[in-house]
Scaffold this active site. Structure first.
Site, PDB file in Angstrom:
ATOM      1  N   ARG A 168       0.791  -1.235   0.000  1.00 24.97           N
ATOM      2  CA  ARG A 168       0.000   0.000   0.000  1.00 24.97           C
ATOM      3  C   ARG A 168       0.822   1.283   0.000  1.00 24.97           C
ATOM      4  O   ARG A 168       0.296   2.340  -0.390  1.00 24.97           O
ATOM      5  CB  ARG A 168      -0.947  -0.005   1.201  1.00 24.97           C
ATOM      6  CG  ARG A 168      -2.055  -1.039   1.017  1.00 24.97           C
ATOM      7  CD  ARG A 168      -2.897  -1.177   2.252  1.00 24.97           C
ATOM      8  NE  ARG A 168      -4.045  -2.051   2.042  1.00 24.97           N
ATOM      9  CZ  ARG A 168      -4.594  -2.803   2.982  1.00 24.97           C
ATOM     10  NH1 ARG A 168      -4.099  -2.797   4.211  1.00 24.97           N
ATOM     11  NH2 ARG A 168      -5.638  -3.551   2.713  1.00 24.97           N
TER      12      ARG A 168
ATOM     13  N   HIS B  19      -4.293  -1.421  -3.013  1.00 31.13           N
ATOM     14  CA  HIS B  19      -3.056  -0.677  -2.777  1.00 31.13           C
ATOM     15  C   HIS B  19      -3.290   0.591  -1.961  1.00 31.13           C
ATOM     16  O   HIS B  19      -2.426   1.464  -1.893  1.00 31.13           O
ATOM     17  CB  HIS B  19      -2.373  -0.374  -4.110  1.00 31.13           C
ATOM     18  CG  HIS B  19      -2.091  -1.626  -4.885  1.00 31.13           C
ATOM     19  ND1 HIS B  19      -1.067  -2.474  -4.564  1.00 31.13           N
ATOM     20  CD2 HIS B  19      -2.761  -2.216  -5.906  1.00 31.13           C
ATOM     21  CE1 HIS B  19      -1.082  -3.523  -5.381  1.00 31.13           C
ATOM     22  NE2 HIS B  19      -2.111  -3.394  -6.197  1.00 31.13           N
TER      23      HIS B  19
ATOM     24  N   ASP C  35     -10.148   1.800  -8.532  1.00 37.53           N
ATOM     25  CA  ASP C  35      -9.011   1.079  -9.101  1.00 37.53           C
ATOM     26  C   ASP C  35      -7.937   0.899  -8.028  1.00 37.53           C
ATOM     27  O   ASP C  35      -7.693   1.811  -7.226  1.00 37.53           O
ATOM     28  CB  ASP C  35      -8.460   1.921 -10.268  1.00 37.53           C
ATOM     29  CG  ASP C  35      -7.248   1.295 -10.939  1.00 37.53           C
ATOM     30  OD1 ASP C  35      -7.428   0.331 -11.686  1.00 37.53           O
ATOM     31  OD2 ASP C  35      -6.117   1.786 -10.703  1.00 37.53           O
TER      32      ASP C  35
ATOM     33  N   GLU D 209     -11.648  -2.542  -6.251  1.00 37.09           N
ATOM     34  CA  GLU D 209     -10.879  -3.538  -6.992  1.00 37.09           C
ATOM     35  C   GLU D 209      -9.787  -4.101  -6.094  1.00 37.09           C
ATOM     36  O   GLU D 209      -8.774  -3.456  -5.828  1.00 37.09           O
ATOM     37  CB  GLU D 209     -10.256  -2.938  -8.254  1.00 37.09           C
ATOM     38  CG  GLU D 209      -9.721  -4.022  -9.158  1.00 37.09           C
ATOM     39  CD  GLU D 209      -8.316  -3.789  -9.644  1.00 37.09           C
ATOM     40  OE1 GLU D 209      -7.877  -4.540 -10.524  1.00 37.09           O
ATOM     41  OE2 GLU D 209      -7.632  -2.874  -9.154  1.00 37.09           O
TER      42      GLU D 209
HETATM   43  C1  LM2 Z   1      -5.413  -1.627 -11.956  1.00 32.60           C
HETATM   44  N1  LM2 Z   1      -6.018  -2.118 -10.969  1.00 32.60           N
HETATM   45  O1  LM2 Z   1      -5.515  -2.165  -9.744  1.00 32.60           O
HETATM   46  C2  LM2 Z   1      -5.984  -1.644 -13.313  1.00 32.60           C
HETATM   47  O2  LM2 Z   1      -7.086  -2.493 -13.389  1.00 32.60           O
HETATM   48  C3  LM2 Z   1      -4.907  -2.006 -14.280  1.00 32.60           C
HETATM   49  O3  LM2 Z   1      -5.401  -2.038 -15.575  1.00 32.60           O
HETATM   50  C4  LM2 Z   1      -3.764  -0.988 -14.132  1.00 32.60           C
HETATM   51  O4  LM2 Z   1      -2.606  -1.418 -14.851  1.00 32.60           O
HETATM   52  C5  LM2 Z   1      -3.303  -0.854 -12.704  1.00 32.60           C
HETATM   53  N2  LM2 Z   1      -4.229  -1.122 -11.710  1.00 32.60           N
HETATM   54  C6  LM2 Z   1      -2.813   0.557 -12.470  1.00 32.60           C
HETATM   55  O5  LM2 Z   1      -3.892   1.458 -12.500  1.00 32.60           O
HETATM   56  C7  LM2 Z   1      -2.534  -1.027 -16.182  1.00 32.60           C
HETATM   57  C8  LM2 Z   1      -1.699  -2.022 -16.954  1.00 32.60           C
HETATM   58  C9  LM2 Z   1      -0.231  -1.873 -16.645  1.00 32.60           C
HETATM   59  C10 LM2 Z   1       0.186  -0.438 -16.850  1.00 32.60           C
HETATM   60  C11 LM2 Z   1      -0.647   0.427 -15.902  1.00 32.60           C
HETATM   61  C12 LM2 Z   1      -0.321   1.898 -15.988  1.00 32.60           C
HETATM   62  O6  LM2 Z   1      -2.139  -3.352 -16.608  1.00 32.60           O
HETATM   63  O7  LM2 Z   1       0.512  -2.704 -17.549  1.00 32.60           O
HETATM   64  O8  LM2 Z   1       1.538  -0.278 -16.585  1.00 32.60           O
HETATM   65  O9  LM2 Z   1      -2.035   0.288 -16.271  1.00 32.60           O
HETATM   66  O10 LM2 Z   1      -0.550   2.398 -17.269  1.00 32.60           O
HETATM   67  C13 LM2 Z   1       2.298   0.376 -17.576  1.00 32.60           C
HETATM   68  C14 LM2 Z   1       3.371  -0.533 -18.164  1.00 32.60           C
HETATM   69  C15 LM2 Z   1       4.351  -0.892 -17.036  1.00 32.60           C
HETATM   70  C16 LM2 Z   1       4.960   0.363 -16.438  1.00 32.60           C
HETATM   71  C17 LM2 Z   1       3.813   1.279 -15.959  1.00 32.60           C
HETATM   72  C18 LM2 Z   1       4.312   2.605 -15.407  1.00 32.60           C
HETATM   73  O11 LM2 Z   1       2.732  -1.682 -18.674  1.00 32.60           O
HETATM   74  O12 LM2 Z   1       5.392  -1.714 -17.589  1.00 32.60           O
HETATM   75  O13 LM2 Z   1       5.755  -0.003 -15.312  1.00 32.60           O
HETATM   76  O14 LM2 Z   1       2.917   1.545 -17.046  1.00 32.60           O
HETATM   77  O15 LM2 Z   1       4.884   3.402 -16.395  1.00 32.60           O
HETATM   78  C19 LM2 Z   1       7.121   0.420 -15.327  1.00 32.60           C
HETATM   79 CA    CA Z   2      -0.802   3.105  -2.521  1.00 37.62          CA
END
Ligand code: LM2
Ligand code: CA
Length: 641
Positions: free
Chosen positions: A114, A157, A153, A184
């Protein structure tokens, strides 16, 4: 998420850019605030409520800077988000996070989960009053725009106490009631955080259901265990359930071995079963086709999303899947609504066939082979029923002992379902009965007759109507009624001049927020009529009445909406008026309820008294207390004493 977010170009415009907030301005890849508001309003006007996917655990990921989707500048490495504004001091400091690199990497430790950074996303400190206030201002702004609730969302955390404090700063909906919240929390028995920590705050995602339903569709023998409390799954009253979601359908967040639209036949069975069964609050997924897990929605040359077009056969074009339009999914929503509050009976599960009834309100069957031909006990009243999944192309007859011959023969959609009271396509217009739009309602067998009351008084008399209908915050119940246009001369579509409308004077029931909308909507409501809002009838915060308003009541003493008239239970909507009995038909009048603009189905087999002619509506008696049930012929008419 509708708020401003980063614009990611490496990879090119992935869907997940929307999970990296830049500000709480409602300006996203999906459109501007004006466009968002227009959508929410249009939905609300047709009874569809919108809840927002709210990303408030974090802001954009480290290493990102520039302009957000709404043009606001930001710099994650400096923790600078001037659009809110959030500055470095509003984020969790390094010393609160027990992780060697500042990222979440130990799911066994709540402080790590968290207070550290989720995949490098800058982690807000929700214990701060300022941060809570900014998030609550965002929520309140969404409510002003017409939104009815929030997905939280990454709730896992955030500390439950912080979420509670934010909820407490979030206002009621303008139409009354608390906003809908669901949290979530991915709890797959694999870490320190449990869904139970969040159930006092609202619904909680139950990701174990995704695994259980996939297992159950592969082997119907497992379907009896889709809700497995022994596995830590939360109770039905708190579980938010779905077959797949935007993450796990593409291998993100809690993915693996699930059923998605990529296997349409299994998917239809999985969602149909989920909607038919009595576990949790259900969500239906609607997707776009994708090849890679980063790929964003179907888009034009400038990366704006393509319109959802509708093909001649009702499916969607332009790359949109629209699972919600598939018959075994879309049509099962009526089933779920009709059977709300009932249990599962007559369960049968053999040879990859499953069937069950829901109280005395609905029956469901599914056969993996695609074929089934059996006589089964449905527990439903005798009558002819419309089969829902076939759009009523099939009819099912239940005999006097509750048995029916059930045939499944559509191998691509091997599901059948039917309910008492629907579907009807009924408009209820002018009390004229069936609208002739194809599907017919069910006539259920009359139950034991109730002793009849005395004759109606001659002139004005207090008249009470109660309609039991389980509703959710944001839903309102109105009634329309009067005399059938085919049974009286001189009826028009204007309440003030129509001979079919019956003069009423609303009695005062109470003050305070519980009665605010009711009191507004009953001002200027002078008739019970078939025509909706009267000239001069008041609106409530821009929300116009669609008939004579009812107020939600309960039999719980001391609770908001308690009335001694309600000796029955929760959700008995009440109308309490003086009525001019001389304008009724020998003391009788017809009525039907609407919930958020949606008429209840045609009513057959009314069990009270001897109304003057037959009708597809409820029959009530002027000068008495009349108790009805939505979509049902059951009733009770008694003296008001
Ligand atoms: C969630 N729930 O707790 C959402 O349902 C999920 O879709 C979100 O992740 C996550 N939490 C954060 O809100 C998605 C996706 C990740 C993505 C994040 C941020 O699943 O892959 O991460 O959104 O856009 C991406 C990159 C990751 C990178 C991050 C930060 O895939 O490799 O980490 O951005 O730049 C270094
Ligand atoms: Ca947090």
């Amino acid at each position: 998420p509708p708020n401003e977010h980063v614009v990611v170009t490496q990879p090119m415009r992935p869907w997940w850019e929307r999970y990296q907030p830049v500000s709480y301005k409602l300006h996203s890849r999906g459109g501007t605030e004006a466009e968002f508001k227009d959508m929410v309003t249009r939905c609300k006007n047709v009874g569809v409520r919108v809840y927002v996917d709210s990303v408030v655990n974090h802001m954009a990921g480290l290493g990102r800077q520039g302009s957000g989707s709404g043009g606001t500048s930001f710099n994650s490495d400096n923790f600078d988000f001037p659009g809110v504004p959030f500055r470095r001091e509003h984020f969790n400091s390094r010393d609160k996070c027990p992780s060697h690199d500042g990222n979440i990497n130990n799911y066994g430790d709540p402080n790590n989960v968290r207070n550290c950074f989720l995949v490098g996303l800058t982690d807000l400190d929700q214990s701060q009053e300022y941060v809570r206030t900014k998030i609550a201002e965002f929520y309140n702004h969404c409510i002003d725009v017409g939104v009815a609730g929030f997905r939280i969302d990454a709730a896992k955390h955030m500390w439950p106490g912080d979420i509670k404090a934010i909820q407490d700063k979030t206002k009621d909906l303008p139409e009354g009631g608390r906003p809908f919240f669901y949290h979530e929390v991915i709890d797959q028995n694999d870490g320190a955080i449990k869904v139970g920590e969040y159930t006092p705050l609202g619904y909680v995602t139950e990701f174990r259901y995704c695994q259980k339903i996939a297992e159950g569709i592969r082997n119907f023998g497992m379907l009896h265990g889709v809700y497995d409390p022994g596995w830590g799954m939360t109770d039905s009253a708190h579980a938010f359930v779905f077959v797949d979601n935007h993450d796990n359908q593409r291998g993100h967040g809690g993915g693996g071995n699930l059923i998605t639209h990529k296997h349409p036949r299994d998917y239809k069975m999985a969602v149909a079963f989920t909607l038919a069964y009595n576990y949790g609050f259900t969500r239906v997924m609607s997707s776009y086709y994708f090849q890679s897990s980063d790929q964003g929605p179907p888009h034009n040359g400038d990366y704006s999303a393509k319109d959802v077009t509708i093909n001649a056969d009702g499916s969607c074009g332009n790359g949109w899947v629209c699972e919600h339009r598939w018959n075994p999914i879309g049509n099962m929503v009526a089933f779920r609504n009709a059977v709300a509050g009932t249990g599962v009976d007559n369960w049968r599960n053999e040879n990859e066939e499953v069937s069950f009834s829901r109280g005395q309100k609905g029956f469901f069957a599914m056969a993996k082979s695609g074929h089934m031909d059996r006589t089964l006990h449905t527990g439903l009243p005798a009558g002819e029923y419309c089969e829902l999944v076939s759009d009523c192309k099939k009819k099912i007859t239940v005999d006097g002992s509750g048995n029916a011959h059930i045939v499944i023969d559509n191998s691509a959609e091997p599901v059948i379902a039917f309910i008492v009271g629907g579907p009807t396509g009924s408009t209820g217009s002018f009390g004229g009965g069936s609208s002739g739009s194809g599907s017919q309602s069910v006539t259920s067998a009359p139950a034991t007759p109730v002793p009849s009351v005395g004759p109606a008084p001659e002139g004005w008399a207090r008249t009470v109507i109660m309609i039991e209908r389980q509703t959710m915050p944001g839903q309102d119940l109105f009634i329309r009624g009067g005399i059938d246009h085919n049974h009286r001369q001189g009826c028009t579509t204007q309440a003030s001049t129509s001979a079919c409308a019956i003069p009423i004077k609303t009695l005062h029931l109470g003050t305070g927020s519980h009665y605010a909308q009711y009191n507004a909507w009953s001002t200027g409501d002078h008739y019970l009529d078939w025509y909706g809002m009267e000239t001069g009838q008041h609106s409530y915060h821009g929300h116009s009445p669609s008939g004579t308003p009812a107020v939600w009541t309960t039999n719980v003493e001391g609770a908001a909406g308690y009335t001694p008239l309600n000796t029955y239970g929760q959700h008995y909507w009440l109308i309490d008026v003086q009525m001019d009995c001389s304008r009724t038909e020998n003391g009788w009048f017809e009525l039907k309820a609407l919930v958020n603009g949606q008429w209840e189905g045609n009513i057959g087999g009314q069990t009270c008294g001897t109304p003057p002619y037959s009708s597809q509506n409820h029959w009530a008696k002027c000068g008495f207390k009349n108790v009805f049930h939505f979509n049902s012929g059951r009733c009770q008419i008694s003296d008001l004493s």
